[in-house]
Enzyme design. Structure first.
Site, PDB file in Angstrom:
ATOM      1  N   CYS A 111     -22.902  50.046 -18.041  1.00 35.63           N
ATOM      2  CA  CYS A 111     -22.207  51.111 -18.754  1.00 35.63           C
ATOM      3  C   CYS A 111     -20.722  51.134 -18.380  1.00 35.63           C
ATOM      4  CB  CYS A 111     -22.906  52.443 -18.471  1.00 35.63           C
ATOM      5  SG  CYS A 111     -22.365  53.840 -19.449  1.00 35.63           S
ATOM      6  N   HIS A 112     -20.249  52.165 -17.690  1.00 36.33           N
ATOM      7  CA  HIS A 112     -18.868  52.247 -17.216  1.00 36.33           C
ATOM      8  C   HIS A 112     -18.711  51.597 -15.831  1.00 36.33           C
ATOM      9  CE1 HIS A 112     -18.738  55.265 -20.410  1.00 36.33           C
ATOM     10  NE2 HIS A 112     -17.416  55.239 -20.343  1.00 36.33           N
ATOM     11  N   GLY A 113     -19.811  51.158 -15.222  1.00 37.45           N
ATOM     12  CA  GLY A 113     -19.777  50.508 -13.909  1.00 37.45           C
ATOM     13  C   GLY A 113     -18.836  49.311 -13.847  1.00 37.45           C
TER      14      GLY A 113
END
Length: 187
Positions: A111-113
């Site tokens: 995801c935003h990782g």
């Protein structure tokens, strides 16, 4: 080749992680026999984000400052908008990410990782996926952004969203089985 049942995996997170992106890998990797530790900035429980509000808390096993990357076989970075944004400016978190990248160990971000991988200058020249809203960030950092459930480039695993968790966890297991990967050191 390492077996998942013999592996030790670190998940780093702060408050605001996407609920399923921490809990599903943690629980499924533990069910497969891995020892999975969660590290938070202060070693205390962290609270997830689910839908449009705060979700459940997850207990931390250790603090970021106490982590010894050499004790682990893989690193998992859950997404959510808040968690990666907090971690990418946390010196201890970024030191952990760089140590895993430099060692050739498996690094998985969903995801935003991948924002932490961008911050570590680890996407340049690599095939990467992420949540669509950070696609431009990945491209601006030199990554080859693709829209698929999971992308793997020399032991760096990335996925887009909670819908991709089955493929994401499956690739973590597969890549741990392959062992360390040769890749350039990050700055």
């Amino acid at each position: 080749m390492a077996k998942i049942a013999d592996s030790r995996i670190l998940i780093i997170s702060a408050n605001g992680f996407e609920q399923s992106e921490l809990m599903v890998p943690r629980d499924e990797l533990r069910a497969a026999g891995a020892r999975v530790d969660v590290a938070s900035p202060d070693g205390k429980a962290i609270r997830g984000w689910k839908g449009e509000d705060w979700g459940e808390s997850a207990d931390a096993d250790t603090s970021l400052g106490a982590v010894k990357p050499e004790d682990y076989d893989a690193l998992v970075i859950p997404g959510g908008q808040i968690n990666p944004d907090l971690l990418r400016v946390n010196k201890e978190a970024m030191a952990i990410v760089r140590a895993f990248l430099d060692s050739g160990k498996v690094v998985a971000a969903i995801c935003h990782g991948p924002w932490l991988l961008v911050e570590a200058d680890a996407v340049r020249g690599r095939t990467v996926t992420s949540y669509a809203s950070i696609r431009t960030d990945v491209k601006n950092a030199g990554g080859n952004w693709v829209d698929r459930e999971v992308a793997v480039d020399k032991g760096i695993i990335t996925s887009r969203s909670p819908a991709d968790l089955k493929a994401f966890v499956g690739k973590i297991v597969e890549e741990i089985g392959e062992g360390r990967h040769e890749r350039r050191k990050v700055a």
